[in-house]
Design a protein around this motif. Structure first.
Motif, PDB file in Angstrom:
ATOM      1  N   ILE A  84     -39.001   6.008   3.332  1.00  0.00           N
ATOM      2  CA  ILE A  84     -39.072   6.845   4.450  1.00  0.00           C
ATOM      3  C   ILE A  84     -37.615   7.312   4.507  1.00  0.00           C
ATOM      4  N   GLU A  85     -36.674   6.393   4.440  1.00  0.00           N
ATOM      5  CA  GLU A  85     -35.332   6.701   4.877  1.00  0.00           C
ATOM      6  C   GLU A  85     -34.771   7.644   3.845  1.00  0.00           C
ATOM      7  N   ASN A  86     -35.226   7.743   2.585  1.00  0.00           N
ATOM      8  CA  ASN A  86     -35.298   8.777   1.613  1.00  0.00           C
ATOM      9  C   ASN A  86     -35.754  10.158   2.111  1.00  0.00           C
TER      10      ASN A  86
ATOM     11  N   LEU B 219     -39.543   9.779  15.234  1.00  0.00           N
ATOM     12  CA  LEU B 219     -40.749   9.031  14.780  1.00  0.00           C
ATOM     13  C   LEU B 219     -40.624   8.471  13.237  1.00  0.00           C
ATOM     14  N   LEU B 220     -40.035   9.216  12.484  1.00  0.00           N
ATOM     15  CA  LEU B 220     -39.741   8.675  11.161  1.00  0.00           C
ATOM     16  C   LEU B 220     -39.069   7.413  11.259  1.00  0.00           C
ATOM     17  N   ASP B 221     -37.837   7.680  11.940  1.00  0.00           N
ATOM     18  CA  ASP B 221     -36.743   6.389  11.867  1.00  0.00           C
ATOM     19  C   ASP B 221     -37.511   5.183  12.719  1.00  0.00           C
ATOM     20  N   PHE B 222     -38.351   5.228  13.730  1.00  0.00           N
ATOM     21  CA  PHE B 222     -38.947   4.274  14.428  1.00  0.00           C
ATOM     22  C   PHE B 222     -39.894   3.669  13.296  1.00  0.00           C
TER      23      PHE B 222
ATOM     24  N   ALA C  36     -39.673   3.749  10.072  1.00  0.00           N
ATOM     25  CA  ALA C  36     -38.900   3.013   9.061  1.00  0.00           C
ATOM     26  C   ALA C  36     -38.523   1.566   9.578  1.00  0.00           C
ATOM     27  N   LYS C  37     -38.015   1.593  10.840  1.00  0.00           N
ATOM     28  CA  LYS C  37     -37.535   0.230  11.512  1.00  0.00           C
ATOM     29  C   LYS C  37     -38.706  -0.695  11.417  1.00  0.00           C
ATOM     30  N   SER C  38     -39.960  -0.045  12.038  1.00  0.00           N
ATOM     31  CA  SER C  38     -41.172  -0.743  11.945  1.00  0.00           C
ATOM     32  C   SER C  38     -41.444  -1.802  10.828  1.00  0.00           C
TER      33      SER C  38
END
Length: 157
Positions: A60-62, A15-18, A20-22
């Motif tokens: 978000i990546e951090n 979810l968090l990766d999604f 961040a990519k969004s």
């Protein structure tokens, strides 16, 4: 919503990766709109939005890097979401777009991501994770309010 690809998210890390990519998808959209925009003021706003999306992505990546893996590994049964990249790719504005058009598009896209975070938080049984997600929602909403105020101040220039 026929014909729209639905993404299934199974773990919090996904979810968090999604999300961040969004944010990078939004940044790319704003870059494309910037190239097409007639108005200097709209271009300035789009540059600001591109920087903002990069900042949110990095934050978000951090967060992902620092979060305990037991939280990130939390499983969900049925979190689904639209193909956000496709939505960004299809979100075009005319060359004579106004600041209001850009802000309206931005808020629509951002509110979809915030709603996804809220939906996930509300389906989380673990209090610690639920609170962490709701904190993320609050941060996003606070940043959004600041962005709207900044955009409104640009109107006063």
């Amino acid at each position: 919503m026929s014909g729209v690809f639905i993404m299934r998210i199974q773990q919090l890390s996904e979810l968090l990766d999604f999300i961040a990519k969004s944010r990078l998808d939004m940044k790319q959209l704003y870059g494309q709109l910037h190239r097409n925009a007639d108005s200097t003021r709209v271009k300035m706003m789009l540059e600001y939005l591109q920087q903002h999306q990069q900042h949110v992505h990095d934050s978000i990546e951090n967060y992902i890097d620092e979060a305990p893996s037991r939280m990130l590994d939390t499983w969900y049964k049925d979190i689904t979401f639209e193909d956000f990249k496709k939505r960004c790719n299809e979100s075009l504005l005319p060359a004579n777009m106004t600041e209001d058009d850009v802000l309206e598009l931005h808020l629509d896209l951002e509110n979809r991501l915030i709603a996804l975070l809220e939906k996930t938080a509300n389906s989380t049984a673990v209090t610690e994770i639920k609170e962490a997600l709701l904190d993320l929602v609050r941060v996003e909403q606070t940043q959004q309010k600041r962005l709207v105020h900044s955009a409104l101040r640009m109107d006063d220039i």
